[in-house]
Write a protein that holds these residues in place. Structure first.
Motif, mmCIF file in Angstrom:
data_model
loop_
_atom_site.group_PDB
_atom_site.id
_atom_site.type_symbol
_atom_site.label_atom_id
_atom_site.label_comp_id
_atom_site.label_asym_id
_atom_site.label_seq_id
_atom_site.Cartn_x
_atom_site.Cartn_y
_atom_site.Cartn_z
ATOM 1 N N SER A 60 60.904 121.842 1.963
ATOM 2 C CA SER A 60 62.057 122.303 2.749
ATOM 3 C C SER A 60 62.140 121.609 4.106
ATOM 4 O O SER A 60 63.218 121.503 4.692
ATOM 5 C CB SER A 60 61.981 123.822 2.950
ATOM 6 N N PHE A 61 60.996 121.119 4.596
ATOM 7 C CA PHE A 61 60.973 120.378 5.859
ATOM 8 C C PHE A 61 61.167 118.875 5.661
ATOM 9 O O PHE A 61 61.133 118.104 6.620
ATOM 10 C CB PHE A 61 59.659 120.631 6.602
ATOM 11 N N GLY A 62 61.336 118.459 4.410
ATOM 12 C CA GLY A 62 61.586 117.058 4.113
ATOM 13 C C GLY A 62 60.350 116.191 3.997
ATOM 14 O O GLY A 62 60.447 114.957 3.981
ATOM 15 N N ALA A 63 59.165 116.796 3.915
ATOM 16 C CA ALA A 63 57.933 116.016 3.755
ATOM 17 C C ALA A 63 57.856 115.440 2.350
ATOM 18 O O ALA A 63 58.370 116.032 1.392
ATOM 19 C CB ALA A 63 56.718 116.894 4.027
ATOM 20 N N THR A 64 57.256 114.278 2.219
ATOM 21 C CA THR A 64 57.072 113.655 0.909
ATOM 22 C C THR A 64 55.606 113.708 0.518
ATOM 23 O O THR A 64 54.715 113.831 1.369
ATOM 24 C CB THR A 64 57.538 112.194 0.914
ATOM 25 N N ALA A 65 55.355 113.577 -0.773
ATOM 26 C CA ALA A 65 53.978 113.608 -1.272
ATOM 27 C C ALA A 65 53.152 112.468 -0.687
ATOM 28 O O ALA A 65 51.975 112.648 -0.340
ATOM 29 C CB ALA A 65 53.985 113.537 -2.801
ATOM 30 N N ASN A 66 53.755 111.295 -0.566
ATOM 31 C CA ASN A 66 53.020 110.144 -0.023
ATOM 32 C C ASN A 66 52.648 110.361 1.444
ATOM 33 O O ASN A 66 51.570 109.941 1.889
ATOM 34 C CB ASN A 66 53.836 108.861 -0.170
ATOM 35 N N GLN A 67 53.518 111.008 2.206
ATOM 36 C CA GLN A 67 53.203 111.323 3.595
ATOM 37 C C GLN A 67 52.009 112.276 3.683
ATOM 38 O O GLN A 67 51.129 112.117 4.541
ATOM 39 C CB GLN A 67 54.422 111.934 4.284
ATOM 40 N N ARG A 79 40.715 117.744 1.575
ATOM 41 C CA ARG A 79 40.833 118.274 0.221
ATOM 42 C C ARG A 79 42.044 119.197 0.083
ATOM 43 O O ARG A 79 42.678 119.240 -0.982
ATOM 44 C CB ARG A 79 39.553 119.024 -0.152
ATOM 45 N N ILE A 80 42.366 119.937 1.143
ATOM 46 C CA ILE A 80 43.565 120.780 1.102
ATOM 47 C C ILE A 80 44.811 119.911 0.958
ATOM 48 O O ILE A 80 45.695 120.184 0.137
ATOM 49 C CB ILE A 80 43.650 121.653 2.367
ATOM 50 N N PHE A 81 44.874 118.854 1.753
ATOM 51 C CA PHE A 81 46.026 117.953 1.681
ATOM 52 C C PHE A 81 46.068 117.238 0.332
ATOM 53 O O PHE A 81 47.159 116.934 -0.173
ATOM 54 C CB PHE A 81 45.983 116.939 2.832
ATOM 55 N N ASP A 82 44.905 116.965 -0.247
ATOM 56 C CA ASP A 82 44.875 116.318 -1.563
ATOM 57 C C ASP A 82 45.485 117.230 -2.619
ATOM 58 O O ASP A 82 46.132 116.749 -3.549
ATOM 59 C CB ASP A 82 43.434 115.955 -1.924
ATOM 60 N N GLY A 83 45.266 118.520 -2.485
ATOM 61 C CA GLY A 83 45.906 119.454 -3.405
ATOM 62 C C GLY A 83 47.386 119.597 -3.133
ATOM 63 O O GLY A 83 48.204 119.690 -4.063
ATOM 64 N N LEU A 84 47.750 119.571 -1.855
ATOM 65 C CA LEU A 84 49.159 119.715 -1.484
ATOM 66 C C LEU A 84 50.004 118.541 -1.957
ATOM 67 O O LEU A 84 51.145 118.731 -2.393
ATOM 68 C CB LEU A 84 49.285 119.868 0.033
ATOM 69 N N ASP A 85 49.455 117.314 -1.863
ATOM 70 C CA ASP A 85 50.272 116.163 -2.268
ATOM 71 C C ASP A 85 50.577 116.196 -3.762
ATOM 72 O O ASP A 85 51.673 115.838 -4.194
ATOM 73 C CB ASP A 85 49.645 114.835 -1.832
ATOM 74 N N GLY A 86 49.618 116.682 -4.541
ATOM 75 C CA GLY A 86 49.869 116.804 -5.976
ATOM 76 C C GLY A 86 50.922 117.845 -6.289
ATOM 77 O O GLY A 86 51.812 117.629 -7.122
ATOM 78 N N ALA A 87 50.832 119.004 -5.610
ATOM 79 C CA ALA A 87 51.811 120.058 -5.827
ATOM 80 C C ALA A 87 53.200 119.605 -5.398
ATOM 81 O O ALA A 87 54.206 119.901 -6.057
ATOM 82 C CB ALA A 87 51.391 121.310 -5.044
ATOM 83 N N LEU A 88 53.259 118.873 -4.288
ATOM 84 C CA LEU A 88 54.547 118.375 -3.799
ATOM 85 C C LEU A 88 55.107 117.305 -4.737
ATOM 86 O O LEU A 88 56.323 117.257 -4.984
ATOM 87 C CB LEU A 88 54.376 117.816 -2.391
ATOM 88 N N ASP A 96 54.264 106.591 -10.264
ATOM 89 C CA ASP A 96 53.079 105.744 -10.451
ATOM 90 C C ASP A 96 52.554 105.255 -9.107
ATOM 91 O O ASP A 96 51.337 105.194 -8.886
ATOM 92 C CB ASP A 96 53.420 104.548 -11.341
ATOM 93 N N ALA A 97 53.468 104.907 -8.189
ATOM 94 C CA ALA A 97 53.053 104.418 -6.874
ATOM 95 C C ALA A 97 52.291 105.496 -6.114
ATOM 96 O O ALA A 97 51.252 105.228 -5.493
ATOM 97 C CB ALA A 97 54.273 103.962 -6.072
ATOM 98 N N GLY A 98 52.787 106.716 -6.165
ATOM 99 C CA GLY A 98 52.121 107.820 -5.492
ATOM 100 C C GLY A 98 50.764 108.122 -6.099
ATOM 101 O O GLY A 98 49.794 108.394 -5.383
ATOM 102 N N GLY A 99 50.699 108.082 -7.423
ATOM 103 C CA GLY A 99 49.425 108.314 -8.100
ATOM 104 C C GLY A 99 48.405 107.250 -7.748
ATOM 105 O O GLY A 99 47.219 107.537 -7.540
#
Length: 208
Positions: A23-30, A62-71, A79-82
């Motif tokens: 909702s804040f416009g953050a991306t998984a890669n960020q 590790r928290i952010f690592d879980g968040l990027d996957g959920a996002l 593929d690029a993000g992975g």
């Protein structure tokens, strides 16, 4: 080994947090990059033997690592993000034992080198099979939402982070913990190589 259980526990809070970030416009890669940079702050903390600070930055990573996957699952897995995520993860995993080596080279150098060596085994067997599985279209029935094939083993992400936590809480016993976990990593490596070869060989023969 424990990842499939830990994922069930953390899935709901990560999903809800991902909705807020989206909702804040953050991306998984960020989120991936931010988490990696936070994790890198553990390195100077380890060198200075500020182990509780190091534990904080490891936990944030590790928290952010879980968040990027959920996002990524909400916004669309790429593929690029992975690729970015797994590359930075492996760099982070090696950075932590290296920090302990520099903190106390006399006690930790050999054990740290052994552990990093064991990470090469788990990492290469994991990634090599993922490449071949992707090439042959082999799907993982357990981790269906991952961007690449996640091969299970005795030592996975949950066990690795538990090991890092023990390092920070018991820094004087780094060498003992590193040897034990490194040996477990080699067990994972050999079982992955064996099962991976059998799976690919059976698949190829079946296609023929």
């Amino acid at each position: 080994m424990l990842d499939r259980l830990s994922i069930k526990v953390i899935r709901w809070p990560l999903t809800q947090s991902a909705k807020v970030l989206d909702s804040f416009g953050a991306t998984a890669n960020q989120i991936t990059l931010t988490g990696f940079l936070l994790g890198c702050l553990a390195f100077p903390a380890l060198i200075l033997e500020e182990y509780l600070w190091a534990l904080l930055f490891i936990s944030l990573n590790r928290i952010f690592d879980g968040l990027d996957g959920a996002l990524a699952r909400k916004q669309g897995i790429s593929d690029a993000g992975g690729f970015l995520d797994i590359s930075l993860d492996f760099l982070f995993y090696s950075l932590i034992p290296f920090g302990f080596v520099l903190a106390n080279p006399e006690q930790n150098a050999i054990a740290g080198a052994f552990l990093i060596f064991s990470f090469i085994g788990t990492g290469t067997s994991f990634l090599a099979f993922a490449v071949m599985a992707g090439k042959r279209g082999i799907e993982n029935p357990v981790y269906k939402n991952k961007s690449l094939y996640y091969m299970s083993g005795l030592t996975e992400g949950t066990e690795t982070i538990t090991c890092f936590v023990l390092f920070c809480l018991l820094p004087n016993h780094f060498d003992t913990i590193a040897y034990i976990f490194g040996a477990a990593c080699w067990f994972t490596t050999f079982t992955r190589i064996y099962s991976g070869f059998q799976t690919l060989d059976d698949t190829q023969n079946g296609n023929n």
